[in-house]
Design an enzyme around this catalytic site. Structure first.
Site, PDB file in Angstrom:
ATOM      1  N   GLN A  58       0.849  -1.197   0.000  1.00 34.41           N
ATOM      2  CA  GLN A  58       0.000   0.000   0.000  1.00 34.41           C
ATOM      3  C   GLN A  58       0.885   1.249   0.000  1.00 34.41           C
ATOM      4  O   GLN A  58       0.380   2.366  -0.068  1.00 34.41           O
ATOM      5  CB  GLN A  58      -0.886   0.012   1.253  1.00 34.41           C
ATOM      6  N   HIS A  98      -1.750   1.517  -4.141  1.00 39.73           N
ATOM      7  CA  HIS A  98      -2.143   2.918  -3.937  1.00 39.73           C
ATOM      8  C   HIS A  98      -1.310   3.883  -4.786  1.00 39.73           C
ATOM      9  O   HIS A  98      -1.292   5.087  -4.510  1.00 39.73           O
ATOM     10  CB  HIS A  98      -2.035   3.299  -2.455  1.00 39.73           C
ATOM     11  N   CYS A 112       0.426  19.667 -22.482  1.00 39.23           N
ATOM     12  CA  CYS A 112      -0.842  20.388 -22.675  1.00 39.23           C
ATOM     13  C   CYS A 112      -1.051  21.528 -21.678  1.00 39.23           C
ATOM     14  O   CYS A 112      -1.999  22.292 -21.808  1.00 39.23           O
ATOM     15  CB  CYS A 112      -2.016  19.410 -22.624  1.00 39.23           C
ATOM     16  N   GLY A 156       3.023  -4.785   8.802  1.00 42.51           N
ATOM     17  CA  GLY A 156       3.049  -3.328   9.001  1.00 42.51           C
ATOM     18  C   GLY A 156       1.860  -2.577   8.452  1.00 42.51           C
ATOM     19  O   GLY A 156       2.011  -1.452   7.992  1.00 42.51           O
ATOM     20  N   THR A 157       0.692  -3.194   8.524  1.00 39.40           N
ATOM     21  CA  THR A 157      -0.517  -2.463   8.103  1.00 39.40           C
ATOM     22  C   THR A 157      -1.638  -2.682   9.121  1.00 39.40           C
ATOM     23  O   THR A 157      -1.786  -3.791   9.654  1.00 39.40           O
ATOM     24  CB  THR A 157      -0.987  -2.871   6.696  1.00 39.40           C
ATOM     25  N   ASN A 203       3.424  -7.397  13.153  1.00 38.31           N
ATOM     26  CA  ASN A 203       2.967  -6.064  13.554  1.00 38.31           C
ATOM     27  C   ASN A 203       3.056  -5.985  15.081  1.00 38.31           C
ATOM     28  O   ASN A 203       2.635  -6.921  15.751  1.00 38.31           O
ATOM     29  CB  ASN A 203       1.505  -5.870  13.103  1.00 38.31           C
ATOM     30  N   PRO A 204       3.583  -4.894  15.618  1.00 37.37           N
ATOM     31  CA  PRO A 204       3.644  -4.819  17.089  1.00 37.37           C
ATOM     32  C   PRO A 204       2.264  -4.698  17.733  1.00 37.37           C
ATOM     33  O   PRO A 204       2.122  -4.982  18.926  1.00 37.37           O
ATOM     34  CB  PRO A 204       4.475  -3.558  17.359  1.00 37.37           C
TER      35      PRO A 204
HETATM   36  P1  OAD Z   1      -1.369   2.744   9.214  1.00 37.02           P
HETATM   37  O1  OAD Z   1      -0.680   3.966   9.717  1.00 37.02           O
HETATM   38  O2  OAD Z   1      -2.852   2.709   9.242  1.00 37.02           O
HETATM   39  O3  OAD Z   1      -0.864   1.494  10.019  1.00 37.02           O
HETATM   40  C1  OAD Z   1       0.510   1.256  10.234  1.00 37.02           C
HETATM   41  C2  OAD Z   1       0.654  -0.086  10.905  1.00 37.02           C
HETATM   42  O4  OAD Z   1       2.055  -0.354  11.029  1.00 37.02           O
HETATM   43  C3  OAD Z   1       0.061  -0.151  12.325  1.00 37.02           C
HETATM   44  O5  OAD Z   1      -0.732  -1.326  12.437  1.00 37.02           O
HETATM   45  C4  OAD Z   1       1.299  -0.238  13.227  1.00 37.02           C
HETATM   46  O6  OAD Z   1       1.066  -0.997  14.391  1.00 37.02           O
HETATM   47  C5  OAD Z   1       2.288  -0.928  12.301  1.00 37.02           C
HETATM   48  N1  OAD Z   1       3.707  -0.681  12.622  1.00 37.02           N
HETATM   49  C6  OAD Z   1       4.284   0.415  13.131  1.00 37.02           C
HETATM   50  N2  OAD Z   1       5.612   0.257  13.245  1.00 37.02           N
HETATM   51  C7  OAD Z   1       5.894  -0.995  12.786  1.00 37.02           C
HETATM   52  C8  OAD Z   1       7.092  -1.759  12.640  1.00 37.02           C
HETATM   53  N3  OAD Z   1       8.275  -1.289  12.982  1.00 37.02           N
HETATM   54  N4  OAD Z   1       6.975  -3.009  12.116  1.00 37.02           N
HETATM   55  C9  OAD Z   1       5.765  -3.513  11.753  1.00 37.02           C
HETATM   56  N5  OAD Z   1       4.624  -2.838  11.865  1.00 37.02           N
HETATM   57  C10 OAD Z   1       4.672  -1.593  12.374  1.00 37.02           C
HETATM   58  O7  OAD Z   1      -0.789   2.486   7.740  1.00 37.02           O
HETATM   59  P2  OAD Z   1      -1.358   1.537   6.592  1.00 37.02           P
HETATM   60  O8  OAD Z   1      -2.036   0.350   7.150  1.00 37.02           O
HETATM   61  O9  OAD Z   1      -0.285   1.333   5.607  1.00 37.02           O
HETATM   62  O10 OAD Z   1      -3.724   5.146   1.942  1.00 37.02           O
HETATM   63  O11 OAD Z   1      -2.451   2.492   5.967  1.00 37.02           O
HETATM   64  C11 OAD Z   1      -3.151   2.066   4.840  1.00 37.02           C
HETATM   65  C12 OAD Z   1      -3.470   3.235   3.965  1.00 37.02           C
HETATM   66  O12 OAD Z   1      -4.138   4.240   4.719  1.00 37.02           O
HETATM   67  C13 OAD Z   1      -2.274   3.968   3.387  1.00 37.02           C
HETATM   68  O13 OAD Z   1      -1.761   3.353   2.239  1.00 37.02           O
HETATM   69  C14 OAD Z   1      -2.843   5.304   3.081  1.00 37.02           C
HETATM   70  C15 OAD Z   1      -3.625   5.534   4.331  1.00 37.02           C
HETATM   71  O14 OAD Z   1      -4.701   6.416   4.241  1.00 37.02           O
HETATM   72  C16 OAD Z   1      -3.995   6.149   1.139  1.00 37.02           C
HETATM   73  O15 OAD Z   1      -3.489   7.239   1.277  1.00 37.02           O
HETATM   74  C17 OAD Z   1      -4.953   5.789   0.058  1.00 37.02           C
END
Ligand code: OAD
Length: 250
Positions: free
Chosen positions: A107, A125, A157, A196-197, A222-223
């Site tokens: 993402q 994304h 353009c 990490g999501t 994920n933590p």
């Molecule tokens: P989030 O900020 O929602 O979530 C980040 C995740 O990473 C959380 O679950 C944390 O616990 C985890 N995390 C933090 N540090 C970490 C580490 N060192 N190792 C592993 N995990 C860790 O971000 P996304 O899930 O990527 O979209 O967000 C999804 C989408 O929402 C993004 O692509 C963006 C946003 O709005 C758009 O802009 C369309």
């Protein structure tokens, strides 16, 4: 202490499964780049804690004030310019080399996976390094940051260009959906990893569970607890520490 022993036991179990897997599907989010110094979106210092996404990540915001939206993207591009991949990105690139069937769906709009050497990557994304003409739809790659004139305009353009990323209310990238579906249709996965999501968009848990199917293993790194369901092995820790432990030789 018991928690730590439990985590080490789970890492060992996951390592065996990853090692023996022939087909591997990986989904990543902002957390995989956190240890490189890239802010996530929803953690304590995340982007969406500082600014309302409706002000910078919607088509309406862009139509209302393209310069403001571009200033935000320009500052993110600047922040990303000297950032380097961390051990988690390198481990996934190494894993890809070990597997015949591997696909990484991210993402993230930066290219730290590619910088680490990953090849089979889809950016669901879009990319923050691409600019798209709002008139003709042409896309060009540009890593300049800060940009000279904001908002940038199409060299052909003269129409406004936008960041080639997916905004709220927009459809995710059709070409990447097609690529992902092609990969998934080629055979059942042995291992699916979600790293990490927060998995807040339905398509992340849906893809992960469909890919895992009846006989694969779904591993989460994920933590924190997330919206992901159906997890077989939850490794609660940082990707940059856990992934190298999973991928290093047995
Ligand atoms: P989030 O900020 O929602 O979530 C980040 C995740 O990473 C959380 O679950 C944390 O616990 C985890 N995390 C933090 N540090 C970490 C580490 N060192 N190792 C592993 N995990 C860790 O971000 P996304 O899930 O990527 O979209 O967000 C999804 C989408 O929402 C993004 O692509 C963006 C946003 O709005 C758009 O802009 C369309």
């Amino acid at each position: 202490m018991a928690d730590q022993t439990n985590l080490l036991y789970k890492i060992q179990k996951a390592k065996e499964l990853v090692h023996n897997a022939k087909r591997v599907f990986v989904l990543t989010g902002a957390g995989i780049s956190a240890e490189s110094g890239v802010p996530t979106f929803r953690d304590a210092a995340g982007h969406w804690k500082n600014i309302n996404p409706e002000q910078v990540a919607t088509r309406q915001a862009f139509d209302r004030d393209p310069k403001f939206v571009w200033e935000w993207y320009d500052s993110r591009r600047l922040q990303l310019q000297d950032i380097k991949p961390n051990p988690a990105h390198y481990s996934l690139a190494k894993l890809e080399q070990q597997k015949d069937a591997f696909y990484l769906l991210t993402q993230n709009v930066e290219d730290l996976h590619e910088q680490a050497g990953s090849k089979r990557v889809g950016h669901i994304h879009g990319s923050i390094w691409e600019l798209k003409c709002t008139q003709e739809g042409t896309v060009r790659h540009d890593r300049t940051a800060p940009m000279e004139d904001l908002p940038p305009r199409c060299k052909i353009c003269g129409a406004l260009e936008r960041p080639n990323v997916v905004w709220f209310g927009e459809r995710i990238r059709e070409d990447v959906i097609a690529e992902t579906e092609r990969f998934l249709s080629q055979g059942e996965m042995d291992v699916v990893m979600v790293i990490g999501t927060g998995a807040i968009f339905d398509y992340i848990p849906e893809w992960a569970n469909r890919a895992r199917g009846a006989r694969g293993t779904l591993i989460e790194i994920n933590p924190s607890e997330t919206e992901l369901y159906g997890v077989d092995i939850a490794l609660r820790g940082n990707a940059g520490e856990i992934l190298p432990a999973l991928v290093e030789p047995q």
